[in-house]
Each structure stands twice: as structure tokens, then as C-alpha cells.
Write an enzyme that holds these catalytic residues in place. Structure first.
Site, PDB file in Angstrom:
ATOM      1  N   TYR A 238       0.767  -1.237   0.057  1.00  0.00           N
ATOM      2  CA  TYR A 238       0.222  -0.046   0.018  1.00  0.00           C
ATOM      3  C   TYR A 238       1.043   1.420   0.113  1.00  0.00           C
ATOM      4  CZ  TYR A 238      -2.895   3.627   2.258  1.00  0.00           C
ATOM      5  OH  TYR A 238      -3.321   4.956   2.461  1.00  0.00           O
ATOM      6  N   LYS A 242       1.509   3.957  -3.092  1.00  0.00           N
ATOM      7  CA  LYS A 242       1.320   5.349  -2.748  1.00  0.00           C
ATOM      8  C   LYS A 242       2.483   6.323  -3.020  1.00  0.00           C
ATOM      9  CE  LYS A 242      -2.379   6.695  -1.560  1.00  0.00           C
ATOM     10  NZ  LYS A 242      -3.458   7.519  -2.344  1.00  0.00           N
TER      11      LYS A 242
END
Length: 495
Positions: A238, A242
Site C-alpha cells: 500500500y 502510494k
């Protein structure tokens, strides 16, 4: 940057919101509609199989939520017509060019009308498939940027990221942008988004060529994402994807319009608006709270002295709106980065959170399936991963070894099932602890000088200071956690 009137700025504006069914996006949309009913249009990009399904998502996942209760009560019988006039459902997907908007007339209208784009689309699963996470969190950002450059009068692109793109940072973590290819640890490999895309496709081709099942492909791609993230110094897929999304955004930036990147810390339930305690889903710290309240969590991984950086969702939304207004049409060669958190100005540590949730559940216990109160104990706090593993070895691994021996005895069928189920639960617990470890043992504090400058500007020149407050200093943590946050969790999540 002028902040005389945020409400006046929002009047007659058209805003495109991606990831519109997400937790933060919903709160953003509700806030705009409630405080400035004279906003022109809010275009909501929703993934769905077709336009009808997108409309259904709007009804079921956005305006049908209790979040919109205050606005419903305020407008009464005019609510539906107001929503129909102000919200435009856009069937699309940021993983595709032109945001996957197939309706060319609608696409042209958005490109002509939109003043601001808010990109809040993301997969926030720490352990998502690498192909999925890369497509949404990185490639999707590039598609949003490409679409933004086609807009006729765009004054601002606001991108919602996360403060934890810093990985497992220590000390004071600054609000600074990433440079393309930047990594968090030295490695022989170079980080290149295009190489990552190629590697993902090669991995998928190899798995398909071997006839691997879809379930095994999904697991392999999850593991591949974690492997690539850790190679470059990030703890999970994640935050890695990002961070790459931010890199791509910075690389493709020019002087056509300003870019604001909002990096919130651990987002919790609403502090004040539209009412205290609204939340959706179990967020990072909430899994611990829910497990503890249900009596299933008797030991904690967490250093009592370490700060857990929490920030209520409505404060994040207020920061988004203020930053948006402050920087619209303010051209700059740099992206504007804002940490939105509490660790610097109003820190709360693990020991305080532990005390608050223990006190709450002693006084307000959850009920078991027989409607009897669940008793909670203070539990054991383990302040390092090594002590946690030792505790688990003594408490669970040794008994599991006994079960394993019994499973080959004359009672084999019974003990084999007990051993198998217990081992599966043990592995799940250890997997989850490994995923959450970077945040439960996080040793950084997020500098927020840019956010503080924004707050100062609001105090000095904005007539709506209270309506857009995002100062964490005003939070009384005991009051918020025990009177708003946990009751909200009980009402909306822990059923």
C-alpha cells in the site's frame, strides 16, 4: 493566498471527486453540500459494471449512509431533488485512460466545467495484489494527472496520499516531496515505475503459463507486492505504491495548475461534523479496539511510550478544503505537501489509548451471543517484536506442538482438526501482527509546518475559522475516544 471566505470560493464551483464511495470522499462531499449548497456540481467517479450500477452505488454507498442524516433533516422533502441537481454520477475507473469515462458527452462536459479535481481513489489494503495496488495507487494517479491536463479551466488538483509513505521513518518526518526513483534503503536495484509495471506483467504471464489457479495467482501477487516493497525499504504494498504515485505526480507536474498532496496519519471517526463518531469499516487502530472489546485480544504489540498518530476524518476533510482554497490558481514548480496528524501538536501514546479502551469496555461492555457482558482484562503489552514472538512461542507454539503430537495418536481425527484450526489461527495472528507492526511500533513524529501555516492563515484572515477547524490541539483524547470514537465503532462497525 487569500482565505477571506472559503464558502464564497466554493460557490458555483464544479468539483470532480474520484474514489467517491470511499470513507474520506463521502465526508468531503457531505461537508461541501451542507456548508455551501450553492456549489455548482460535484461529479462523483464511481467504479461499476455500468451506469445503472454506478447510480446504485451512489444510493447505497454514499447518500444512503447515516453520514447524510444532518443534511437530510436540514433539507427535508427537498433532499432528493437537491442531490439530483448537485451530484452527477460518473461511471468510470481511474485505472483506464480518460478515467474510463465512456460517455463522451459527459466526459467533454467535465473537461469543460470542472474547477477542482480531488483524487481520493485508492486501495488501502496493506497486503493487496501488486497488480491491483499498482494499477490504482500509481498508474491511476498518472491517469488522473493526464485527465487534469485536458481540463479547460482547472485551478487545482488535490491528491490524497498517506503520511506513511515515509515507511518506517524515525524522528521528525518532514513535509517534503519524493523525487522519481527515490528509495528508503540502499539497494542494487533501481526503482523505476515502468520496470515495476513490466515485472508485474511478466509475473502474471508466468503464473498463467503454468496454469496456476486464480486463488494461487492472487496469493502470489500479494506476496510479490510485499517482496518489491521491502526491497526498496517500504513495509507493505500500500505505502509503496502510494509513494510511487506521488513520484509520478511530481514528475509529470508542470505550471498549468497547482498540486496539493494531503498526507493524513491514522484516520479515525468524525470529531464534530456532521456529528461525532461516524465511521465506516475497521481502520488501523480500530482492529485492536474491536478485538479487545470482544475479549479476543489479551496481549498487545505496542510500546507504551510510543506515539500513535490519530486524526479525526472531518479534520482531514477541513484541511483538504482549506488547502484547496489557499492554493487554487497559485502556480508553483513544487507540489504542496501537507501532513495532517496529531503527533507533533497533541500527541497520544499507546499507554493512553490502552487505558481509555480498558476503562470504556469495563464500563460499557460488549455483549456475547447469549447477551451476556464480555469481561475484558488489562492484558499484556509487549513492546518489541522479539518479546511478542517469545510470548507467542510460550503461550501458543508449545501447546500447538503438543496438539501436533496428539494428532498422530489414536485420537488422530479429533486432534488433527483441532491442531489444523489452531495453527491456521496462529498463522493469521502472526501475519496480521507483521502487517501492523510498522504502525504499532512507529518511532516517527510528523512535522506539520505547512499545515500550521495554513491554520495560521485561517486564524488571521478567514471568517469561517470554526467551520473548517483542523487543529489537533483542541482534541481532548479521553473525551473523544471514550465518548465519540468507541461508541461510533460500536454503532456503525462492531455489530
Amino acid at each position: 493566498m487569500e482565505l477571506e471566505s472559503i464558502l464564497r470560493f466554493l460557490e458555483n464551483k464544479s468539483i470532480l471527486v474520484t474514489g467517491a464511495a470511499g470513507f474520506l470522499a463521502k465526508i468531503f462531499v457531505e461537508k461541501i453540500l451542507r456548508v455551501q449548497p450553492n456549489v455548482n456540481k460535484i461529479y462523483l467517479l464511481l467504479r461499476a459494471s455500468d451506469s445503472y450500477s454506478a447510480e446504485q452505488r451512489l444510493q447505497n454507498e454514499v447518500i444512503g449512509k447515516e453520514l447524510f442524516r444532518v443534511l437530510r433533516e436540514k433539507l427535508g422533502e427537498d433532499f432528493d431533488s437537491f442531490i439530483k441537481e448537485k451530484l452527477v454520477v460518473v461511471h468510470g475507473d481511474i485505472t483506464n485512460e480518460n478515467l474510463g469515462i465512456k460517455d463522451s458527452n459527459l466526459r467533454d462536459k467535465i473537461l469543460k466545467d470542472v474547477d477542482i479535481i480531488v483524487n481520493s481513489a485508492a486501495t488501502t489494503d496493506f497486503y493487496d495484489r501488486y497488480d491491483v495496488s499498482l494499477a490504482i495507487n500509481t498508474t491511476g494517479v498518472m491517469h488522473v494527472m493526464s485527465f487534469a491536463k485536458k481540463c479547460a479551466k482547472l485551478g487545482m488538483l488535490l491528491h490524497v496520499s498517506t503520511a506513511y509513505v515515509c515507511g518506517e521513518g524515525k524522528g521528525l518526518i518532514m513535509e517534503k516531496p519524493f523525487s522519481m526513483g527515490e528509495t528508503l534503503k540502499e539497494t542494487r536495484s533501481k526503482l523505476d515505475f515502468h520496470v515495476e509495471k513490466k515485472l508485474v506483467q511478466e509475473k502474471l504471464n508466468e503464473l498463467h503459463s503454468r496454469g496456476v489457479s486464480e486463488v494461487d495467482i492472487a496469493n502470489a501477487m500479494r506476496d510479490f507486492g510485499m517482496e518489491r516493497a521491502k526491497l526498496f525499504g517500504w513495509p507493505n504494498t500500500y505505502v509503496f505504491t502510494k509513494a510511487m504515485g506521488e513520484m509520478c505526480l511530481g514528475q509529470s507536474k508542470d505550471d498549468e495548475f497547482p498540486i496539493v498532496v494531503i498526507r493524513p496519519t491514522m484516520i479515525t471517526s468524525t470529531y464534530k461534523e456532521p456529528f461525532p463518531g461516524w465511521i465506516e469499516g475497521l481502520r488501523t487502530i480500530d482492529s485492536v479496539i474491536a478485538g479487545y472489546g470482544k475479549g479476543k485480544l489479551t496481549c498487545f504489540l505496542g510500546n507504551p511510550k510510543l506515539i500513535i498518530d490519530l486524526i479525526p476524518a472531518d479534520m482531514v476533510v477541513n484541511a483538504m478544503i482549506v488547502a484547496m482554497v489557499a492554493h487554487v490558481n497559485q502556480h508553483s514548480s513544487e507540489m504542496n505537501i501537507f501532513h495532517v496528524g496529531s503527533s507533533l501538536r497533541n500527541p497520544i501514546n499507546f499507554s493512553m489509548i490502552h487505558r481509555f479502551i480498558y476503562q470504556y469496555f469495563v464500563e460499557n461492555p460488549l455483549l456475547d451471543k447469549d447477551e451476556k457482558p464480555i469481561k475484558v482484562v488489562k492484558g499484556t503489552v509487549l513492546n518489541s517484536m522479539s518479546t511478542f514472538r517469545l510470548f507467542m512461542a510460550i503461550r501458543f507454539v508449545l501447546p500447538l506442538k503438543m496438539l501436533e503430537l496428539m494428532s498422530i495418536s489414536i485420537f488422530r481425527p479429533y486432534f488433527e482438526d483441532v491442531y489444523s484450526n489452531s495453527m491456521r489461527r496462529f498463522k493469521l495472528v502472526m501475519h496480521l501482527v507483521e502487517l501492523y507492526r510498522p504502525y504499532l511500533l512507529f518511532k516517527g513524529v510528523f512535522d506539520d509546518i505547512n499545515s500550521e501555516k495554513l491554520r495560521q492563515k485561517v486564524r488571521e484572515s478567514c471568517m469561517e475559522m470554526e467551520a473548517f477547524n483542523f487543529d489537533p490541539k483542541c482534541i481532548d483524547w479521553a473525551d473523544y475516544i471514550m465518548k465519540s470514537h468507541i461508541p461510533g465503532l460500536k454503532k456503525y462497525v462492531i455489530k
